[in-house]
Design an enzyme around this catalytic site. Structure first.
Site, PDB file in Angstrom:
ATOM      1  N   GLY A   1       0.831  -1.200   0.000  1.00  0.00           N
ATOM      2  CA  GLY A   1       0.000   0.000   0.000  1.00  0.00           C
ATOM      3  C   GLY A   1       0.864   1.248   0.000  1.00  0.00           C
ATOM      4  O   GLY A   1       1.862   1.307   0.698  1.00  0.00           O
TER       5      GLY A   1
ATOM      6  N   ARG B   1       0.951  -5.156  -5.700  1.00  0.00           N
ATOM      7  CA  ARG B   1       1.115  -6.384  -4.922  1.00  0.00           C
ATOM      8  C   ARG B   1       1.399  -7.493  -5.932  1.00  0.00           C
ATOM      9  O   ARG B   1       0.697  -7.628  -6.914  1.00  0.00           O
ATOM     10  CB  ARG B   1      -0.137  -6.684  -4.108  1.00  0.00           C
ATOM     11  CG  ARG B   1      -0.449  -5.578  -3.102  1.00  0.00           C
ATOM     12  CD  ARG B   1      -1.684  -5.856  -2.278  1.00  0.00           C
ATOM     13  NE  ARG B   1      -2.161  -4.619  -1.672  1.00  0.00           N
ATOM     14  CZ  ARG B   1      -1.730  -4.121  -0.505  1.00  0.00           C
ATOM     15  NH1 ARG B   1      -0.844  -4.781   0.207  1.00  0.00           N
ATOM     16  NH2 ARG B   1      -2.194  -2.980  -0.040  1.00  0.00           N
TER      17      ARG B   1
ATOM     18  N   ASP C   1       5.072  -4.661   6.258  1.00  0.00           N
ATOM     19  CA  ASP C   1       5.613  -5.979   6.593  1.00  0.00           C
ATOM     20  C   ASP C   1       5.505  -6.980   5.436  1.00  0.00           C
ATOM     21  O   ASP C   1       6.391  -7.823   5.265  1.00  0.00           O
ATOM     22  CB  ASP C   1       5.017  -6.516   7.896  1.00  0.00           C
ATOM     23  CG  ASP C   1       3.543  -6.807   7.790  1.00  0.00           C
ATOM     24  OD1 ASP C   1       2.928  -6.372   6.795  1.00  0.00           O
ATOM     25  OD2 ASP C   1       3.004  -7.456   8.703  1.00  0.00           O
TER      26      ASP C   1
ATOM     27  N   THR D   1       4.332   2.902   5.666  1.00  0.00           N
ATOM     28  CA  THR D   1       2.957   2.410   5.764  1.00  0.00           C
ATOM     29  C   THR D   1       2.199   3.332   6.698  1.00  0.00           C
ATOM     30  O   THR D   1       2.745   3.777   7.710  1.00  0.00           O
ATOM     31  CB  THR D   1       2.889   0.975   6.304  1.00  0.00           C
ATOM     32  OG1 THR D   1       1.550   0.717   6.748  1.00  0.00           O
ATOM     33  CG2 THR D   1       3.812   0.756   7.482  1.00  0.00           C
TER      34      THR D   1
ATOM     35  N   ASP E   1      -0.045   2.577   8.665  1.00  0.00           N
ATOM     36  CA  ASP E   1      -0.581   1.893   9.846  1.00  0.00           C
ATOM     37  C   ASP E   1       0.282   2.001  11.100  1.00  0.00           C
ATOM     38  O   ASP E   1      -0.173   1.715  12.196  1.00  0.00           O
ATOM     39  CB  ASP E   1      -0.820   0.413   9.528  1.00  0.00           C
ATOM     40  CG  ASP E   1      -2.005   0.224   8.603  1.00  0.00           C
ATOM     41  OD1 ASP E   1      -2.893   1.089   8.596  1.00  0.00           O
ATOM     42  OD2 ASP E   1      -2.030  -0.782   7.872  1.00  0.00           O
TER      43      ASP E   1
ATOM     44  N   ASP F   1       2.465   0.074  12.219  1.00  0.00           N
ATOM     45  CA  ASP F   1       2.419  -1.179  12.964  1.00  0.00           C
ATOM     46  C   ASP F   1       3.702  -1.999  12.836  1.00  0.00           C
ATOM     47  O   ASP F   1       3.670  -3.221  12.969  1.00  0.00           O
ATOM     48  CB  ASP F   1       1.217  -2.011  12.505  1.00  0.00           C
ATOM     49  CG  ASP F   1       1.254  -2.296  11.003  1.00  0.00           C
ATOM     50  OD1 ASP F   1       2.139  -1.747  10.311  1.00  0.00           O
ATOM     51  OD2 ASP F   1       0.412  -3.063  10.529  1.00  0.00           O
TER      52      ASP F   1
ATOM     53  N   ARG G   1      -6.215  -2.235  10.326  1.00  0.00           N
ATOM     54  CA  ARG G   1      -6.796  -3.570  10.344  1.00  0.00           C
ATOM     55  C   ARG G   1      -6.339  -4.343  11.581  1.00  0.00           C
ATOM     56  O   ARG G   1      -7.108  -5.071  12.198  1.00  0.00           O
ATOM     57  CB  ARG G   1      -6.389  -4.329   9.079  1.00  0.00           C
ATOM     58  CG  ARG G   1      -7.593  -4.738   8.261  1.00  0.00           C
ATOM     59  CD  ARG G   1      -7.210  -5.299   6.918  1.00  0.00           C
ATOM     60  NE  ARG G   1      -7.226  -4.249   5.897  1.00  0.00           N
ATOM     61  CZ  ARG G   1      -6.772  -4.411   4.667  1.00  0.00           C
ATOM     62  NH1 ARG G   1      -6.246  -5.571   4.298  1.00  0.00           N
ATOM     63  NH2 ARG G   1      -6.837  -3.432   3.796  1.00  0.00           N
TER      64      ARG G   1
END
Lengths: 335, 335, 335, 335
Positions: B25, B86, B117, B140, B142, B144, B186
């Site tokens: 992403g 992707r 990741d 990213t 996120d 995370d 997510r």
């Protein structure tokens, strides 16, 4: 040019006290309109009373006098300091009778209603049934009222939607994805058309011209052939099936990666852009002047550079079409 | 303080030519990272080759040399000029073998991968199987990834979500409505927590602490009792049921007017805020330095004010928890 | 409404190849206009050649053919991809003769010039002296061209200035300070008036109505008496003495804390707002159509909702006045 | 992770009533800090009193009790609802004695001061002379306080300056001009450095490293040779001569078109970005907890991810240096 001097506007109607309310869906710039009403009143020696929560608050008597300082520092704020609501009670003659009684108790000579066609209906019946002069100010992001080139809130809604489209294009282009974006507009494609042109969209779907969603497949396939990176499709919420139907057709017809984005209520909020603040300031002033002149049952609007009065019922009976030229332009420039 | 002189970074690894790609992403700031890699390379006498469309473009040989002027005027742009995708092929050893062959043909001494990741997995296997040194840069929204305080794109995503929340509050407060807003995340509640605190939300739901959505009913009822006008509830997409489940519970439990807004992909786009550009610039430089120092299989990160190297596999095996303190703060300040 | 079909615009002039350039001060939306010219050309089977660096690049032969993909993803960008410059050589007949020669060599049937009145002068002489048909597109933030309601870039400049005013009001109100803010407008007060109304300013000074700066002292004193927190005064740069003169008068006359802010060139930059992008798209298309119809020596504009052609020399000979009504409104609502 | 339960913070100091004020230059996020103080107080059973106009209002007795609803809907607002001022009276022992008396009359157990080092001096003397526990919260856009990684308002100021730089680059690149941009920072180059890196500047001048302005000439000449379109030079206001001196040197040394832009007070205003709101929320809470724990004469800060207490006098005696690494990075990436 010389500096305009302050002059007292003619007041043959002998207006001394007026009320103002916001009703229906909120729109950015409503606060600027309230401010203009209150300050024009103050300038002209007319007391202004604010009604909270629209017609709903009117029949419950939620009124308070507003002075120039009460509307300081609100011109740039989204939403409405008077709050807004949709009122069921108002739809009944009894509800409106109660509201009229409140207005009489407060000695109100005229009521200014800032809102869309639903709100204007409410105002219209109040005047018809109880003789209270009402003036409408067009405040709705949808721009779907006859009698004004633009409604207050429209420019900001377009700008907000456009900013979202710009962001989605960033990510869409990076992934070479198709984004189908749904903008507001249940019955009118004004927002969708402006956003499509300004956002450089491939295709646009508007309620005024329902068309087979499959038509998008050919356009996107051609666009891929031309080497375009990512595509933007704009859909007004009022087009049959909305954005999802278009995306489904695309997925089936092209097999390309497609994403749906429904912009929703963010289009209602935010600090109003300059065009909305200026329009709201002009119309707020014009509404007070209209009452002073003895006008009633009309909406003040701005058409072709001047202030116009349109009978309230015409604002919903007549239709303000989207620009066919702009529609053509939207489709043509996506070549 | 004296003006830093230009110095050649030690290059015991003898790096002469490196490649850089963006994968997974996209995130705002990826372009700033690409720019930093290319320009640091130019400064250090190392040629930089850009790979288009991530791993997918790598095994298809979509490479081109990038000079300092090729990355001019991109630091402020959202998305990634190298495109991203992707890749299914990459998940197979054959796909990666093809990619490794391309890199060898181009004489690449090391590969820099900007992504999350999933992308780091791809990089890790490439190094494991083919011995090509890889360095990860955390890109990213996120946030995370273990091994860095923040990931590139995170700050911009939070800011974009917050701007939407501010707009929704305008309209929510005017209608005295409840907005349930779903933000990205997510598996992690980082965005949700920051947005909840900064947006003055009543309640927040994060994947790390799945809780009964009915808990929101009591909070909103209390909030109404306290006279609050409109409420904001933040839900990370990874909380069971997302925003819709929370809104359904609210509608059933309170009967109040509730609206759902799913912010979606706009959080990925837009011009990166300063924090993301600065972080990307620092990490882009650090990644080139790491290769020169002979590092491999690590992610460069920024932790507590300094550059750190974390083995790639730890970035997904270890967990970066959300701040419990911030979670408490979010709930506490909505009093 | 039915979907507009693509139609070939009448081309009695037999146009096959046209050139486009941007000239003078840049304005947000110029890229959207370039895009519209190029894509309308492509739609109509006309080749479009872009000239870099305005007239300056024209006589040096900096031309290149532009296709639809060359203008992809530029509609949202500030500045101009064709670059712009002010050319001294062009002011001489020899310079223009050289430019005309270049155009003939390239087989150009007509030239579209995007700029303000200085640029239109240059275009006018080119046509007068060498018979090359020219069409002007109004691109300047000043909005001071006769023959169009608005110029491309104007809306964005107002919005940028307004955002700055909103920020200054935050800090001004907190410190109960007076801010005197200078906006662009050497000869015209359009920006100043819109910003004054939309920014809720106490007073506004425009070039069209030079007035004693001391007049501001009384207004600010009254404003303090009314309990206002902080004041905003807007001054167009073309008002004698600019913002500094007003601030000096205030400092002497009131002793209150006064700050000057000169917004300057930020008003020229930034991603264009939707109104500028839509206007630019419409006018870019209209300029190509005008050439096809055999028009020459005119500016395409938008007046009262339709496309109009105005002889180039009228655009600077005739005067577009600021709205006296808006001026009055600005002063009246600051009560 | 489990949902944090509400807990009463230990209150060995037996705090029952506290006051809060904002002082010195305003900074975006001050309102978020006030909100956090008030709501944390409410949560912990401590009454919070707001002081208007800083120390100036304190000795004049401008105090009022603040409840959670009084700080509703302010987290996103620039400026400070408590107003701020610079007080001369406070610099005298008599002035501070009067302020202490007011605090005792109101039964205040501790005072929280949101501001910069000037404000902390005022707070320090109050505590030294009158024994009233004071806690400082770092609120200044300059980020120049020892004892915290960042100060409240800093992130927003950088973002505002960066947005201006992005706009100036649009127009600078189109004209191939050089812009010399002055940002805030009388004694510290924090803003300048972050803006230089994030804005992709050619060169940066900071107060910590005064250098000959002529050095810029060589850099810009090289940049022209490299074919760069337009250049951005960032100058902190505290560098000798400011932006004007740099521009003069450039004009003399290169003959290129140069423009100066002084961003000024817009950097103080505007809705705070998320990082400032989150920091302000955390520090507002921490300040109340500090008083409860019996702390006094310290500033609460955030360093390396945790809350820290720093003696007030250290915040101005010790120096928080700009990052030499970032300085190097700024110069290095402009290659």
């Amino acid at each position: 040019m010389t500096t305009p001097e302050f002059t007292r506007h003619p007041n043959p109607a002998g207006i001394k006290r007026i009320a103002v309310l916001t009703s229906g869906g909120d729109a950015p710039g409503m606060n600027a309109a309230i401010r203009a009403v209150v300050r024009t009143g103050a300038q002209q020696g007319i007391e202004v009373v604010g009604v909270r929560r629209g017609f709903s608050g009117l029949h419950r008597g939620e009124l308070q006098v507003l002075g120039p300082r009460d509307v300081a520092n609100i011109i740039q704020r989204g939403g409405t300091i008077l709050l807004t609501a949709r009122s069921r009670t108002w739809r009944s003659p009894e509800g409106r009778a109660k509201g009229a009684e409140v207005l009489r108790e407060w000695g109100i000579d005229g009521l200014i209603v800032i809102g869309g066609d639903g709100s204007f209906h409410g105002a219209y019946y109040l005047q018809e049934e109880h003789g209270i002069p009402v003036i409408g100010i067009p405040g709705t992001i949808d721009n779907d009222l006859y009698g004004t080139d633009h409604t207050i809130g429209y420019f900001t809604a377009v700008e907000t939607a456009l900013e979202a489209v710009d962001k989605l294009r960033d990510t869409g282009a990076s992934h070479e994805r198709i984004f189908v974006i749904e903008v507001m507009g249940r019955h009118a494609g004004h927002i969708a058309l402006d956003v499509a042109v300004a956002g450089g969209a491939e295709e646009v779907f508007i309620p005024e011209d329902p068309k087979p969603v499959e038509s998008v497949v050919k356009i996107v396939k051609e666009s891929v052939t031309k080497g375009k990176m990512g595509s933007i499709i704009i859909v007004a919420e009022g087009h049959p099936g909305g954005a999802q139907a278009v995306a489904d057709a695309l997925a089936e017809g092209t097999g390309l990666e497609t994403r749906v984005s429904i912009l929703g209520h963010i289009q209602r909020g935010g600090s109003p852009v300059s065009s909305d603040r200026v329009l709201a300031s002009r119309l707020g002033e014009a509404a007070v002047f209209a009452l002073m002149e003895g006008e009633k049952g009309v909406m003040v609007g701005r058409t072709g550079g001047g202030i116009t009065y349109t009978p309230l019922h015409e604002t919903w009976e007549k239709r303000k079409d989207v620009s066919r030229d702009l529609y053509r332009c939207a489709l043509s420039l996506s070549v």
